[in-house]
Design an enzyme around this catalytic site. Structure first.
Site, PDB file in Angstrom:
ATOM      1  CB  CYS A 167      -3.693   7.568  21.181  1.00 60.78           C
ATOM      2  SG  CYS A 167      -5.346   8.470  20.377  1.00 60.78           S
ATOM      3  CB  ALA A 168      -6.021   5.889  25.104  1.00 62.05           C
TER       4      ALA A 168
END
Length: 433
Positions: free
Chosen positions: A339-340
């Site tokens: 994700c990030a």
């Protein structure tokens, strides 16, 4: 013998269960008990506050991600040597994965499901605003809906006055549910929030500590801690989970240093992840990409989730670590990004230069992508072989536009049976939402 536990649940989100659960952890610790904190589901934000309150890592019992058989062993592992465990629920008591029902009839992944797996009693946090005697009907419904879940008490929240409290207590008595606490409306706490929930404890810094202290004081004043402790119990016959690998498993050969991103931009991670890496023979070293270089001798990298879109300028400014990560990727080192971490590896995030390991741009959007995914690996990587099946979870408001046609990491079915591809496999890099 498993650690006694209570599960803090609510009829719905927004009832105040995070305040009560966090405050209860802090108050029990303040009273001299060792508290093991848990949060149902794939939530990384609340456990940060739990860890501050309890003084030990928060953990996530999630039967959707790990399967029912692991919930007991993971609970035993996480509550080892504790006097009591406090488990904060998710959403409403019976809310879980849509159209996925466990063997006992509870929605899979719901607070009720986890409570039944642990054999732990439920304390319901009820937002009393705008109701009085109707609380009796609400409690009756929650107490009788699923006989496999034991509703052991209620904590009344946001109570308006002494008269309001008296009427509510009368209603609870009629429903046959013990009142364990009554929290006044005037003392309601506000913790800063953003698009994905509360602001993380690591970002909030001293204010997070102050907020936890306030929650602790609130619960200590208005909840009967001895009564809560007296009803705590669990029935988990399983042996504790251990991160140690089976004897026949080949261990890491030679010294391996795994750099694990942490800090304000990368705060979403499971405690067990580091434990597993260490048990496999790796040295795990945390570093903060906002200000740190890669740890010396790093031969692998883990970039967990978080909020890099809030720190684009700072992440971009650390040119040294961005170049080091680019070099690590160029050498084919194993890099796992979630994700990030994915948005950090592309060329830019909202116009801020990032690591440039993956060709593409990431941007913040108005669309929330949220939910469990049953995915299959579509490329060999350091983490998975083609055909491996996993259950994962997405929770983000960013999107990535790739340059060219990179090799995708995952494939899963979305709504209406639509096939969705996610992530990238490139050399030693495995990245995705």
């Amino acid at each position: 013998m498993s650690t006694p536990a209570v599960v803090i649940a609510a009829p719905s989100s927004g009832s105040g269960k995070t305040t009560v659960a966090t405050g209860l952890m802090g108050a029990l610790r303040q009273a001299g008990r060792t508290v093991a904190p848990f949060k149902v589901g794939p939530d990384f934000i609340d456990p940060g506050y739990h860890a501050l309150a309890a003084g030990r890592p928060g953990r996530n019992p999630d039967p959707v991600l790990v399967g029912e058989p692991l919930i007991g062993p993971l609970f035993r592992h996480g509550s080892d040597d504790a006097d009591i465990a406090v488990v904060e629920g998710v959403m409403g008591l019976f809310d879980g994965r849509i159209s996925d029902v466990a063997a006992d009839g509870a929605a899979r992944g719901s607070t009720a499901h986890v409570a039944s797996l642990l054999g732990a009693p439920v304390i319901l946090v009820v937002d009393a605003r705008g109701q009085s005697h109707s609380v009796a009907a609400l409690l009756h419904g929650f107490a009788t809906f699923d006989r496999g879940v034991r509703l052991a008490g209620v904590i009344l929240n946001r109570v308006g006055s002494a008269r309001h409290d008296a009427v509510l207590r009368q209603a609870c008595e009629q429903a046959g549910v013990t009142v364990l606490g009554s929290i006044p409306r005037a003392e309601e706490l506000a913790v800063p929030s953003r698009h994905l929930g509360l602001v993380t404890a690591v970002e909030h810094g001293r204010r997070a500590g102050a907020a936890v202290e306030a929650m602790t004081g609130l619960v200590a004043r208005h909840v009967d801690l001895e009564a809560v402790a007296s009803i705590a119990m669990s029935h988990v016959p399983d042996e504790p989970w251990t991160p140690e690998l089976p004897e026949h498993t080949e261990r890491v050969g030679g010294p391996v240093t795994v750099a694990l991103a942490a800090g304000k931009a990368f705060s979403f991670g499971y405690t067990e992840h580091g434990e597993l890496l260490r048990a496999a023979g790796a040295q795990v070293v945390d570093f903060d990409p906002l200000c740190d270089p890669l740890p010396p001798g790093a031969t692998a990298l883990v970039l967990p989730g978080g909020f890099p879109e809030e720190f684009g300028t700072e992440l971009s400014a650390n040119e040294l670590v961005r170049a080091q990560i680019g070099g690590l990727a160029a050498r084919g080192a194993p890099i796992h990004a979630e994700c990030a971490g994915l948005t950090y590896l592309v060329d830019d995030l909202d116009g801020h230069p990032m690591c440039g390991v993956l060709a593409g741009s990431a941007s913040f959007t108005d669309t929330l992508t949220l939910g469990y995914r049953d995915a299959v690996a579509v490329a060999d990587s350091p983490l998975h072989a083609v055909g491996d099946r996993v259950v994962g979870h997405e929770f983000h408001r960013t999107a990535v536009r790739y340059a060219g046609n990179p090799q995708q990491a995952w494939r899963y079915r979305g709504r209406a049976g639509r096939t969705i591809e996610d992530g990238v496999v490139q050399g030693g890099v495995h990245a995705g939402y």
